[in-house]
Design a protein around this motif. Structure first.
Motif, PDB file in Angstrom:
ATOM      1  N   LYS A  56      72.481  10.722  29.487  1.00  0.00           N
ATOM      2  CA  LYS A  56      71.207  11.315  29.029  1.00  0.00           C
ATOM      3  C   LYS A  56      70.199  10.265  28.588  1.00  0.00           C
ATOM      4  O   LYS A  56      69.017  10.553  28.476  1.00  0.00           O
ATOM      5  CB  LYS A  56      71.472  12.264  27.856  1.00  0.00           C
ATOM      6  N   LYS A  57      70.663   9.083  28.221  1.00  0.00           N
ATOM      7  CA  LYS A  57      69.816   8.010  27.689  1.00  0.00           C
ATOM      8  C   LYS A  57      69.121   8.438  26.399  1.00  0.00           C
ATOM      9  O   LYS A  57      68.046   7.968  26.051  1.00  0.00           O
ATOM     10  CB  LYS A  57      68.788   7.526  28.719  1.00  0.00           C
ATOM     11  N   TRP A  58      69.707   9.391  25.722  1.00  0.00           N
ATOM     12  CA  TRP A  58      69.201   9.856  24.421  1.00  0.00           C
ATOM     13  C   TRP A  58      70.379  10.512  23.715  1.00  0.00           C
ATOM     14  O   TRP A  58      71.300  11.005  24.385  1.00  0.00           O
ATOM     15  CB  TRP A  58      68.058  10.870  24.615  1.00  0.00           C
ATOM     16  N   CYS A  59      70.345  10.534  22.415  1.00  0.00           N
ATOM     17  CA  CYS A  59      71.456  11.129  21.673  1.00  0.00           C
ATOM     18  C   CYS A  59      71.462  12.655  21.851  1.00  0.00           C
ATOM     19  O   CYS A  59      70.415  13.293  21.745  1.00  0.00           O
ATOM     20  CB  CYS A  59      71.337  10.778  20.191  1.00  0.00           C
ATOM     21  N   VAL A  60      72.640  13.202  22.106  1.00  0.00           N
ATOM     22  CA  VAL A  60      72.724  14.642  22.393  1.00  0.00           C
ATOM     23  C   VAL A  60      72.756  15.483  21.107  1.00  0.00           C
ATOM     24  O   VAL A  60      72.637  16.702  21.165  1.00  0.00           O
ATOM     25  CB  VAL A  60      73.963  14.992  23.257  1.00  0.00           C
ATOM     26  N   ILE A  61      72.918  14.840  19.955  1.00  0.00           N
ATOM     27  CA  ILE A  61      72.929  15.584  18.684  1.00  0.00           C
ATOM     28  C   ILE A  61      71.520  16.097  18.415  1.00  0.00           C
ATOM     29  O   ILE A  61      70.547  15.342  18.490  1.00  0.00           O
ATOM     30  CB  ILE A  61      73.391  14.690  17.516  1.00  0.00           C
ATOM     31  N   GLU A  62      71.424  17.383  18.094  1.00  0.00           N
ATOM     32  CA  GLU A  62      70.114  17.969  17.806  1.00  0.00           C
ATOM     33  C   GLU A  62      70.090  18.506  16.381  1.00  0.00           C
ATOM     34  O   GLU A  62      71.137  18.680  15.761  1.00  0.00           O
ATOM     35  CB  GLU A  62      69.820  19.105  18.800  1.00  0.00           C
ATOM     36  N   GLY A  63      68.884  18.787  15.885  1.00  0.00           N
ATOM     37  CA  GLY A  63      68.769  19.455  14.591  1.00  0.00           C
ATOM     38  C   GLY A  63      68.820  18.524  13.393  1.00  0.00           C
ATOM     39  O   GLY A  63      69.120  18.966  12.290  1.00  0.00           O
ATOM     40  N   ILE A  98      71.832   3.600  12.647  1.00  0.00           N
ATOM     41  CA  ILE A  98      72.043   2.536  13.637  1.00  0.00           C
ATOM     42  C   ILE A  98      73.038   2.982  14.706  1.00  0.00           C
ATOM     43  O   ILE A  98      72.815   2.777  15.911  1.00  0.00           O
ATOM     44  CB  ILE A  98      72.532   1.251  12.924  1.00  0.00           C
ATOM     45  N   ASP A  99      74.130   3.584  14.298  1.00  0.00           N
ATOM     46  CA  ASP A  99      75.158   3.975  15.277  1.00  0.00           C
ATOM     47  C   ASP A  99      74.576   4.895  16.353  1.00  0.00           C
ATOM     48  O   ASP A  99      74.922   4.791  17.531  1.00  0.00           O
ATOM     49  CB  ASP A  99      76.325   4.680  14.576  1.00  0.00           C
ATOM     50  N   ARG A 100      73.686   5.760  15.963  1.00  0.00           N
ATOM     51  CA  ARG A 100      73.091   6.701  16.918  1.00  0.00           C
ATOM     52  C   ARG A 100      72.206   5.982  17.947  1.00  0.00           C
ATOM     53  O   ARG A 100      71.901   6.554  19.011  1.00  0.00           O
ATOM     54  CB  ARG A 100      72.270   7.764  16.161  1.00  0.00           C
ATOM     55  N   THR A 101      71.765   4.753  17.629  1.00  0.00           N
ATOM     56  CA  THR A 101      70.910   4.041  18.588  1.00  0.00           C
ATOM     57  C   THR A 101      71.706   3.523  19.787  1.00  0.00           C
ATOM     58  O   THR A 101      71.135   2.918  20.695  1.00  0.00           O
ATOM     59  CB  THR A 101      70.156   2.848  17.947  1.00  0.00           C
ATOM     60  N   TYR A 102      72.998   3.778  19.808  1.00  0.00           N
ATOM     61  CA  TYR A 102      73.788   3.480  21.017  1.00  0.00           C
ATOM     62  C   TYR A 102      73.142   4.175  22.217  1.00  0.00           C
ATOM     63  O   TYR A 102      73.149   3.663  23.333  1.00  0.00           O
ATOM     64  CB  TYR A 102      75.225   3.970  20.819  1.00  0.00           C
ATOM     65  N   SER A 103      72.542   5.314  21.952  1.00  0.00           N
ATOM     66  CA  SER A 103      71.880   6.099  23.004  1.00  0.00           C
ATOM     67  C   SER A 103      70.656   5.379  23.584  1.00  0.00           C
ATOM     68  O   SER A 103      70.218   5.695  24.694  1.00  0.00           O
ATOM     69  CB  SER A 103      71.455   7.459  22.436  1.00  0.00           C
ATOM     70  N   LEU A 104      70.111   4.417  22.834  1.00  0.00           N
ATOM     71  CA  LEU A 104      68.947   3.661  23.317  1.00  0.00           C
ATOM     72  C   LEU A 104      69.370   2.356  23.982  1.00  0.00           C
ATOM     73  O   LEU A 104      68.557   1.641  24.561  1.00  0.00           O
ATOM     74  CB  LEU A 104      67.996   3.344  22.153  1.00  0.00           C
ATOM     75  N   TYR A 105      70.657   2.053  23.829  1.00  0.00           N
ATOM     76  CA  TYR A 105      71.178   0.764  24.272  1.00  0.00           C
ATOM     77  C   TYR A 105      71.367   0.694  25.784  1.00  0.00           C
ATOM     78  O   TYR A 105      71.139  -0.360  26.389  1.00  0.00           O
ATOM     79  CB  TYR A 105      72.511   0.514  23.561  1.00  0.00           C
ATOM     80  N   HIS A 106      71.730   1.817  26.379  1.00  0.00           N
ATOM     81  CA  HIS A 106      72.136   1.787  27.788  1.00  0.00           C
ATOM     82  C   HIS A 106      71.036   1.263  28.714  1.00  0.00           C
ATOM     83  O   HIS A 106      71.313   0.551  29.661  1.00  0.00           O
ATOM     84  CB  HIS A 106      72.601   3.177  28.239  1.00  0.00           C
ATOM     85  N   SER A 139      72.002  -6.843  19.492  1.00  0.00           N
ATOM     86  CA  SER A 139      72.551  -5.981  20.548  1.00  0.00           C
ATOM     87  C   SER A 139      71.434  -5.333  21.353  1.00  0.00           C
ATOM     88  O   SER A 139      71.531  -5.175  22.567  1.00  0.00           O
ATOM     89  CB  SER A 139      73.423  -4.871  19.951  1.00  0.00           C
ATOM     90  N   HIS A 140      70.380  -4.959  20.649  1.00  0.00           N
ATOM     91  CA  HIS A 140      69.271  -4.270  21.319  1.00  0.00           C
ATOM     92  C   HIS A 140      68.223  -5.240  21.873  1.00  0.00           C
ATOM     93  O   HIS A 140      67.173  -4.808  22.342  1.00  0.00           O
ATOM     94  CB  HIS A 140      68.611  -3.288  20.343  1.00  0.00           C
ATOM     95  N   GLU A 141      68.506  -6.548  21.750  1.00  0.00           N
ATOM     96  CA  GLU A 141      67.624  -7.582  22.292  1.00  0.00           C
ATOM     97  C   GLU A 141      66.255  -7.621  21.638  1.00  0.00           C
ATOM     98  O   GLU A 141      65.229  -7.821  22.290  1.00  0.00           O
ATOM     99  CB  GLU A 141      67.513  -7.435  23.821  1.00  0.00           C
TER     100      GLU A 141
END
Ligand SMILES: Cc1cc2nc3c(=O)[nH]c(=O)nc-3n(C[C@H](O)[C@H](O)[C@H](O)COP(=O)(O)O)c2cc1C
Length: 184
Positions: A56-63, A98-106, A139-141
């Motif tokens: 998805k290239k974005w975190c799937v957690i909503e709300g 920060i952990d949720r930014t894994y979704s921005l890392y790909h 990690s995110h350059e």
């Protein structure tokens, strides 16, 4: 916005917020578009480790509040990101963020920006907290513009840390030179 200041502390006006804001001051004075965001009172759910973000290239957690703040981070050129030191490291709220930014890392959505790590401790642990934040930035350059640590326990005490205040100004001035280069 050009500069985003982010405090991970649950104290809205605590030491981390104050130190981050101190770094933002020179840029604000120079008329650079700046925003400060506190994670205090924000709902930031933890990463599920589901890996669905790889597709998805974005975190799937909503709300929760993560997405709106993540978007501000994507939109900024300089990120000033700070945490209070909890048990010699960053606090849980910032770590969840920060952990949720894994979704921005790909696809390296944050790459090419500049970052400044900030940590405030009462007596010890800021070095490790800075390492954690810099691990995120690297990690995110994002390229580092420096790190600022401060000392304080009760809210507001960091303002009495003359070294931290002076260093905040030095790093804040770097932001100004980066975003408002002289042409003469
Ligand atoms: C749960 C918790 C853990 C803490 N752990 C440390 C620590 O390991 N080292 C330290 O020097 N201070 C520690 N402190 C003190 C905070 O780092 C200090 O009060 C800091 O100024 C808080 O920043 P804030 O006002 O931005 O929240 C801890 C405080 C709390 C509430």
């Amino acid at each position: 916005m050009k500069v985003l200041g982010l405090s991970g502390s649950m104290r809205k006006d605590g030491n981390t917020a104050l130190l981050v804001k101190e770094i933002l001051k020179p840029g604000e004075a120079a008329g650079i578009e700046t925003e400060f965001v506190s994670l205090a009172g924000k709902k930031i759910l933890p990463c599920l480790g589901c890996g669905k973000c790889k597709e998805k290239k974005w975190c799937v957690i909503e709300g929760d509040d993560w997405g709106a703040i993540a978007q501000k981070m994507i939109d900024c050129e300089v990120l000033v990101i700070g945490s209070p030191v909890y048990y010699y490291d960053v606090c849980g709220q910032l770590k969840n963020f920060i952990d949720r930014t894994y979704s921005l890392y790909h696809d390296r959505k944050l790459a090419g920006r500049r970052g400044i790590a900030v940590a405030v401790n009462a007596s010890a642990g800021a070095d490790r907290a800075v390492k954690t934040i810099e691990g995120f930035l690297n990690s995110h350059e994002l390229a580092s513009l420096g790190a600022v640590t401060g000392k304080g326990f009760t809210e507001g005490e960091v303002m009495d840390d003359d070294n931290a205040m002076a260093h905040a100004k030095v790093v804040g001035d770097k932001i100004v030179r980066l975003l408002r280069p002289r042409h003469d």
